[in-house]
Design an enzyme around this catalytic site. Structure first.
Site, PDB file in Angstrom:
ATOM      1  N   LYS A  23       0.840  -1.205   0.000  1.00  0.00           N
ATOM      2  CA  LYS A  23       0.000   0.000   0.000  1.00  0.00           C
ATOM      3  C   LYS A  23       0.871   1.251   0.000  1.00  0.00           C
ATOM      4  CE  LYS A  23      -3.773  -0.479   2.341  1.00  0.00           C
ATOM      5  NZ  LYS A  23      -4.272  -0.922   3.631  1.00  0.00           N
ATOM      6  N   ARG A  93      -3.465   2.630   8.674  1.00  0.00           N
ATOM      7  CA  ARG A  93      -3.798   1.350   8.030  1.00  0.00           C
ATOM      8  C   ARG A  93      -2.531   0.538   7.836  1.00  0.00           C
ATOM      9  NH1 ARG A  93      -7.143   2.745   2.807  1.00  0.00           N
ATOM     10  NH2 ARG A  93      -8.194   0.794   3.262  1.00  0.00           N
ATOM     11  N   GLY A 102      -8.340  -8.040   4.973  1.00  0.00           N
ATOM     12  CA  GLY A 102      -9.119  -8.419   6.153  1.00  0.00           C
ATOM     13  C   GLY A 102      -8.275  -8.889   7.319  1.00  0.00           C
ATOM     14  N   MET A 104      -5.468  -7.380   8.607  1.00  0.00           N
ATOM     15  CA  MET A 104      -4.968  -6.287   9.421  1.00  0.00           C
ATOM     16  C   MET A 104      -6.072  -5.247   9.551  1.00  0.00           C
ATOM     17  SD  MET A 104      -2.104  -7.242  10.211  1.00  0.00           S
ATOM     18  CE  MET A 104      -0.445  -7.629   9.824  1.00  0.00           C
ATOM     19  N   ARG A 337      -3.964  -1.474  -5.864  1.00  0.00           N
ATOM     20  CA  ARG A 337      -3.130  -2.680  -5.781  1.00  0.00           C
ATOM     21  C   ARG A 337      -3.575  -3.630  -6.887  1.00  0.00           C
ATOM     22  NH1 ARG A 337      -5.843  -4.834  -0.194  1.00  0.00           N
ATOM     23  NH2 ARG A 337      -7.886  -5.219  -1.028  1.00  0.00           N
ATOM     24  N   HIS A 456     -16.118  -8.601   2.886  1.00  0.00           N
ATOM     25  CA  HIS A 456     -15.054  -9.479   3.384  1.00  0.00           C
ATOM     26  C   HIS A 456     -15.234 -10.899   2.853  1.00  0.00           C
ATOM     27  CE1 HIS A 456     -13.307 -12.235   6.401  1.00  0.00           C
ATOM     28  NE2 HIS A 456     -12.305 -11.381   6.342  1.00  0.00           N
ATOM     29  N   SER A 765      14.063 -41.348  -6.896  1.00  0.00           N
ATOM     30  CA  SER A 765      12.868 -40.528  -6.772  1.00  0.00           C
ATOM     31  C   SER A 765      12.773 -40.146  -5.292  1.00  0.00           C
ATOM     32  CB  SER A 765      11.639 -41.311  -7.205  1.00  0.00           C
ATOM     33  OG  SER A 765      10.491 -40.541  -6.969  1.00  0.00           O
ATOM     34  N   CYS A 832       8.532 -37.668  -5.747  1.00  0.00           N
ATOM     35  CA  CYS A 832       7.150 -38.153  -5.758  1.00  0.00           C
ATOM     36  C   CYS A 832       6.455 -37.943  -4.422  1.00  0.00           C
ATOM     37  CB  CYS A 832       7.086 -39.618  -6.184  1.00  0.00           C
ATOM     38  SG  CYS A 832       7.956 -40.712  -5.054  1.00  0.00           S
ATOM     39  N   TYR A 852      12.210 -34.255 -13.084  1.00  0.00           N
ATOM     40  CA  TYR A 852      10.753 -34.163 -13.070  1.00  0.00           C
ATOM     41  C   TYR A 852      10.222 -34.067 -11.650  1.00  0.00           C
ATOM     42  CZ  TYR A 852      10.553 -39.069 -11.659  1.00  0.00           C
ATOM     43  OH  TYR A 852      10.701 -40.240 -10.963  1.00  0.00           O
TER      44      TYR A 852
END
Ligand code: PEP
Ligand code: MG
Length: 875
Positions: A23, A93, A102, A104, A337, A456, A765, A832, A852
């Site tokens: 912010k 804020r 929601g 803070m 934002r 909210h 793996s 895996c 992988y």
């Protein structure tokens, strides 16, 4: 050098997000762009961290910085803090690096006291506005800073409205609000034991400290764990001059998204309320108007609003979520934002931004959170069933998707139903608040009576990908008595309902859901990811059905077939039990012979489903007691079926009992004791591959995986059992067939001795479920019960079974990769464990050089995108 803890908005820019929070950095950037921003300053995230480092004490340097900031604001505004003629009022804020909606809290109208409220009244000539602002401030300060439940105040407001016959807050007079202020101050004193602070500097310091504190409240900790946000980031605090949307009918306040956050459609999407303050929109207290009404009410303001939001979107190259206030027809932006959005919207926006030429494919890929894709892979209502169902109510389609389940009226009850009874849960509330976060996370669907598309409930549900129908005024909820009514129906706790978050419709049925498909923007987007990623993505699948689903989701092979799951089937379990009860090798082989054709069929099914994609099949892993009954009734029944005495069965169960079965006779240890089990499985794997080659022409190269090895000789023993049978079968068949025998790395010792093991093993793996269990010494089945204490005490921030512990377990993985390659440079490497579908763990796998990752079918698209993002992040 003295650390600078406070920055005026005019001193920062968007690049300073880590220091100023999202912010603060954006307010600074907008100031730089010359946009109409009420000026202010940001207390940095470093100040927050410093507060915690010092044992929750605010450093003198921070206090000094804040005092200087206020002086500068006084000079800019020509107003004075606490002044009885022309008071400076500010908002406080929070704003961390990643937005935490929601989680803070906000305090508005700070600086009001018994003297300055009169100044505000005289200056604006508007008593009602001045005292309405003051009573809001007392309530917010009490709630956020002193944790006094806001209901105490709201009850008084309701009473006052009843007394005055007022339909809404705005029908009350200045005198009414003045009376409320004095009642509110009494409540404050009653609940906190102190007078409401009159000194603005004290109000400010208390509020800023409360924001720091809220970084560590339980809700924030839960939210951070859900969204991979480390506590070390801290939060910044923004102190900004107030502008007022509640001064009359030429004022208002609202929130808007530059594109539709539910669908992604490229149309401004917003809501605003005339004569209101920000929290009225977000809290869903009054149902707001669509932004189009602003065009009618104040056309020039609307035009300016549209020009600025378009500029903001172009500047940030992404959909923006803005908050704005109009004070006497003058427009101000309070924040911007990148807007939270559903997965469907995220994909549409990403694909549209590329088509509009605003971003490249690579930039678009970085804009979608991989975990969000999960939302698209979950069931939708079966249209045929839906056609025959009649909705009983309709609310706002706040977060798309379908959910059917049992109704609960509090977050705690929802969480308990999910955690303890594994129920499908629908949370029904008047409106949600941040305290409900865990109940919302446990729910498949959320239904609220009040609140708009930016309430909210709506914002949080969209972030979580949970279906939500908000603002459903058709239903009347009694949270205390645990029921709601709609028309002539009464729905009690535990009853089933269904929600359609895409249409906003509510049904009193348990409507069947169906699986989704990958098409349209989703397919386009995934194709871009696939072009970029280098990690392959496989799936963990035990049945042809799961394997086919995973291939639809983009799986390029199977990384783990857990063969034990095939043994639990009704027709097989008897043979498995015979094998376990066998007293001689001969009897055991006879039972295994019954299983052989069934296992062969299983593997044929899987090979056919995967065509020529690689398939890793793991030998039997769990301890044998898992296949035997435990309770008396089943023991008697099964003894009868097996034609053995109850005593004999009980004796066997007793003999298999282990104190730590997870560290007991399981994995390849079973094959050391009973090599004939591995032999049967090896035979089934090879015979199936030969068969499929013969009938379908598919050239399968089975990867046979030995679980739980911790020693090269142990692995070699099992490998020899397999190669003996495999080589004989291949030779006899006269068909050419390659196969590989490799191992899982899931015991720390295997990682430490990976070079020795790799001399024998064709692939590794990483079984990071067990590797995590054994490295931490946490039982994977029991740790859930006490890990919560570790999170609240901030010893661990994340569940190591969900997100790979890169610091500890990761070292073992890295070491095993390096050692493995040292003796077998071309060793095939994969993972895996559950971590194979977690984005930050996928990134780790990419960085240590695995080939992988393998994960459950529904997480395959997540892993594909995470793998593409890894390439881009590590460029
Ligand atoms: C593992 O331990 O990571 C693994 C994949 O095996 P399982 O979960 O079956 O023990
Ligand atoms: Mg394991």
């Amino acid at each position: 050098m003295v650390t600078k803890f406070v920055y005026m908005f005019s001193e920062g820019d968007a690049s300073m997000r880590n220091l100023l929070g999202g912010k603060g950095a954006n307010l600074a950037e907008m100031t730089k762009l010359g946009m109409p921003i009420p000026q202010g300053f940001t207390v940095t995230t470093e100040a927050c961290n410093d507060y915690y480092d010092k044992g929750r004490v605010v450093d003198d340097g921070v206090i000094k910085g804040i005092e200087d900031g206020i002086e500068k604001l006084e000079a800019i505004s020509n107003k004075k803090f606490g002044d009885k003629n022309n008071p400076l009022l500010v908002s406080v804020r929070s704003g961390s690096r990643a937005s935490m909606p929601g989680m803070m809290d906000t305090v508005l109208n700070l600086g009001l006291n018994d003297a300055s409220v009169e100044g505000l009244k005289n200056k604006t000539g508007n008593m009602k506005f001045a005292y309405d602002s003051y009573r809001r401030f007392i309530q917010m300060f009490a709630d956020v800073v002193k944790e006094v439940n806001k209901e105490f105040f709201e009850e008084e407001l309701v009473k006052m409205k009843e007394l005055k016959g007022a339909a809404s807050d705005m029908d009350l007079t200045g005198e009414d609000f003045k009376k409320l202020v004095s009642t509110f101050k009494k409540i404050y004193k009653e609940k906190t034991g102190a007078d409401f602070p009159q000194e603005p500097k004290e109000q400010l310091m208390e509020s800023i400290t409360a924001v720091f504190r809220s970084w560590d409240n339980p809700r924030a900790i839960v939210y951070r764990r859900m969204h991979d946000i480390p506590s070390s980031w801290g939060t910044a605090v923004n102190v900004q001059m107030m502008v007022f949307g509640n001064m009359g009918d030429t004022c208002g306040t609202g929130v808007a998204f530059t594109r539709n956050p539910a669908t992604g459609e490229n149309l401004i999407f917003g809501e605003y309320l005339i004569n209101a303050q920000g929290e009225d929109v977000v809290a869903g207290v009054r149902t707001p108007n669509p932004i189009a009404v602003l065009e009618r009410d104040m056309p020039e303001v609307y035009k300016e609003f549209m020009d600025i939001t378009t500029n903001l979107e172009n500047h940030y190259q992404d959909m923006q979520d803005v908050e704005f206030t109009i004070e006497n027809k003058k427009l101000y932006f309070l924040q911007t934002r990148n807007g939270k959005r559903t997965a469907q919207a995220a994909l549409k926006i990403a694909v549209d931004l590329v088509a509009e030429g605003m971003v490249t494919e690579e930039e678009a890929i970085m804009k979608v959170d991989p975990k969000q894709l999960d939302q698209l892979l979950h069931p939708m209502f079966d249209v045929k069933v839906l056609d025959n169902a009649t909705p009983v109510a309709k609310g706002l389609p706040a977060s798309p998707g379908a959910a059917a389940g049992q109704v609960y009226f509090t977050a705690e009850a929802a969480k308990e139903a999910k955690d303890k009874r594994d129920e499908r849960v629908i949370l029904v509330r008047q409106e949600t608040s941040p305290e409900d976060i865990e109940g919302m996370a446990a729910a498949r669907g959320i239904l609220t009576v009040r609140g708009g598309m930016t309430s909210h409930a709506a914002v949080v549900a969209r972030g979580m990908g949970t279906c939500c129908v908000a603002g459903c005024g058709d239903i009347v909820v009694n949270e205390k008595e645990k029921y709601f009514t709609v028309g002539s129906y009464t729905v009690k706790e535990g009853d089933f309902i269904s929600l359609d978050g895409t249409t906003g419709k509510v049904y009193i049925d348990d409507i069947k859901t169906v699986s989704p498909e990958i098409s349209g923007d989703f397919a386009t987007f995934m194709a871009w990811s696939d072009k970029i990623r280098t990690l392959k993505v496989r799936t963990n699948a035990d049945t042809p059905k799961d394997a086919i689903k995973a291939v639809e989701f983009g799986a390029e092979g199977i990384g783990l077939t857990r063969t034990e799951h095939m043994f639990f089937n009704d027709t097989r379990i008897t043979s498995v039990r015979k094998m376990i009860l066998a007293e001689t090798e001969e009897a055991r082989r006879a039972a295994l012979n019954e299983l052989l054709p069934m296992q062969r069929e299983d593997f044929i099914g899987i090979y056919e489903a995967m065509e020529e994609k690689p398939v890793t099949i793991r030998l039997l892993d769990p301890p044998l007691h898992e296949f035997l009954p435990q309770d008396e009734k089943s023991i008697v029944k099964i003894a009868k079926e097996m034609n053995v005495t109850v005593e004999k069965l009980k004796a066997k169960i007793e003999s298999l009992h282990e104190f730590n079965p997870m560290m007991g006779h399981r994995g390849c240890r079973l094959a050391i004791t009973f090599p004939e089990i591995a032999e049967m499985q090896g035979r089934a794997i090879i015979e199936a591959a030969l068969e499929v080659k013969k009938t379908k022409g598919f050239n399968i190269i089975p990867e046979i995986m030995v679980p739980l090895a911790g020693e090269a000789r142990e692995f070699k023993y099992v490998k020899d059992v397999i190669t003996n049978v495999a080589d004989t079968l291949i030779k006899e068949s006269g068909i050419e067939l390659d196969y590989m025998v490799g191992t899982m790395i899931e015991i720390p010792r295997a990682a430490l001795l990976a070079d020795e093991i790799a001399k024998e093993a064709a692939f590794f793996s990483f079984g990071t479920n067990d590797l995590t269990q054994m490295t931490f010494g946490f039982s994977r089945d029991d740790a859930g019960g006490f890990l919560d204490d570790y999170y609240t005490k901030q010893i661990y921030e994340f569940d190591p079974f969900a997100k790979l512990d890169q610091e500890g377990v990761g070292q073992l993985v890295k070491m095993a990769v390096e050692k493995g390659k040292s003796t077998r440079p071309n060793i095939k490497l994969g993972i895996c464990g559950e971590h194979g579908g977690d984005p930050s763990s996928v990134d780790f796998c990419y960085r240590v050089g695995l080939h992988y990752v393998s994960c459950s079918p529904f997480r395959v698209p997540i892993a594909r995108l995470a793998a593409a993002q890894s390439v881009l992040m590590n460029k």
